[in-house]
Scaffold this active site. Structure first.
Site, PDB file in Angstrom:
ATOM      1  N   CYS A 181     -64.163-122.457 -51.325  1.00 17.54           N
ATOM      2  CA  CYS A 181     -63.511-123.626 -51.930  1.00 17.54           C
ATOM      3  C   CYS A 181     -64.414-124.849 -51.991  1.00 17.54           C
ATOM      4  O   CYS A 181     -64.032-125.949 -51.569  1.00 17.54           O
ATOM      5  CB  CYS A 181     -62.232-123.953 -51.170  1.00 17.54           C
ATOM      6  SG  CYS A 181     -61.068-122.576 -51.107  1.00 17.54           S
ATOM      7  N   GLY A 182     -65.625-124.659 -52.445  1.00 15.43           N
ATOM      8  CA  GLY A 182     -66.519-125.792 -52.612  1.00 15.43           C
ATOM      9  C   GLY A 182     -67.336-126.129 -51.392  1.00 15.43           C
ATOM     10  O   GLY A 182     -68.241-126.948 -51.448  1.00 15.43           O
TER      11      GLY A 182
END
Length: 265
Positions: free
Chosen positions: A107-108
């Site tokens: 997620c980044g």
């Protein structure tokens, strides 16, 4: 048998448009093979000092041990370059992951560790230690002043564990990772808490060096050299303050600058 940290060798030096025969101080390179529970585990090329500390720090850094009490006994044969470590556990539980590449995304988040065992042993810092700019500069100056082997040979790295005001222990090695492992092993052997300490380092801050710092558990790393982009990403994720290019009266803060304050009062 005690190995020497450096040796004098005859060389030919060119200076001022002429050759001359002189003696030069050369850093010693020493191969050490580590056996864990009678199985060959790794070979490290190192400076032959504080070998016990380095072996313990290396095994802790690799996640093979969590506590000093995991080790049943250590026998080091310096003459043959062998270290035998017996653990109370009969098997190395994470041997499958040792030196295995880790590729992942979350997620980044940028935790792009090279190896699976790094994902298990690198810690997100919870350090509340702060340091002033003057203390950053002073610690780097102290490290350089204590770097006697580097002054003689130019062929080693130096690392120190410090409080904001003073150095606790320094170690030297031809391998920058080895110098950090010696610090880690020293802390485990002497039961020194590390969360509130600072790592001062002579080399560049690579992703591997930053990961070593996270494994040791410090929240601040100081260096006279540069970081890499991946090291900065990891420092951001692991809540580590990375300070580089400490030279003269200036430096750069690459992550979590809130720990660098004008006053620690």
């Amino acid at each position: 048998m005690t190995q020497k940290i450096s040796l004098k060798r005859p060389i030919v030096q060119y200076s001022d448009n002429q050759f001359q025969s002189v003696e030069d101080e050369i850093a010693t390179e020493f191969p050490l093979t580590i056996y864990v529970n009678n199985d060959e585990f790794a070979t490290i090329v190192c400076t032959p000092t504080f070998i016990k500390e380095m072996v313990i720090g290396f095994l802790a850094s690799e996640g093979i041990i969590r506590f000093l009490s995991d080790i049943k006994n250590i026998n080091i044969n310096e003459k043959r370059g062998l270290a035998y470590v017996n653990l109370y556990a009969s098997q190395i539980t994470n041997q499958h992951y040792y030196a295995k590449r880790f590729i992942g995304s979350c997620c980044g988040k940028s935790r792009q560790f090279y190896f699976y065992n790094d994902t298990k042993t690198a810690k997100t810092s919870k350090s509340t230690t702060t340091i002033t700019p003057q203390q950053c500069i002073s610690l780097m100056r102290q490290l350089q002043e204590k770097s006697n082997v580097f002054k003689k040979t130019g062929g080693v790295h130096n690392a120190a564990l410090s409080t904001p005001s003073e150095m606790i222990v320094t170690h030297t090695d031809i391998g920058r990772h080895n110098a950090l492992d010696k610090l880690y092993g020293h802390c485990l052997l002497n039961q020194i808490p590390v969360r509130d300490k600072i790592l001062t380092f002579s080399g560049r801050i690579s992703s591997e060096v930053l990961t070593k710092a996270a494994k040791i558990g410090v929240g601040i790393i100081l260096s006279k050299s540069a970081p890499t982009d991946l090291a900065i990403k990891l420092a951001d994720d692991l809540n580590i303050t990375a300070v580089g290019f400490i030279r003269g009266n200036s430096f750069n803060v690459y992550s979590h600058s809130y720990r660098i304050v004008e006053s620690t009062l």
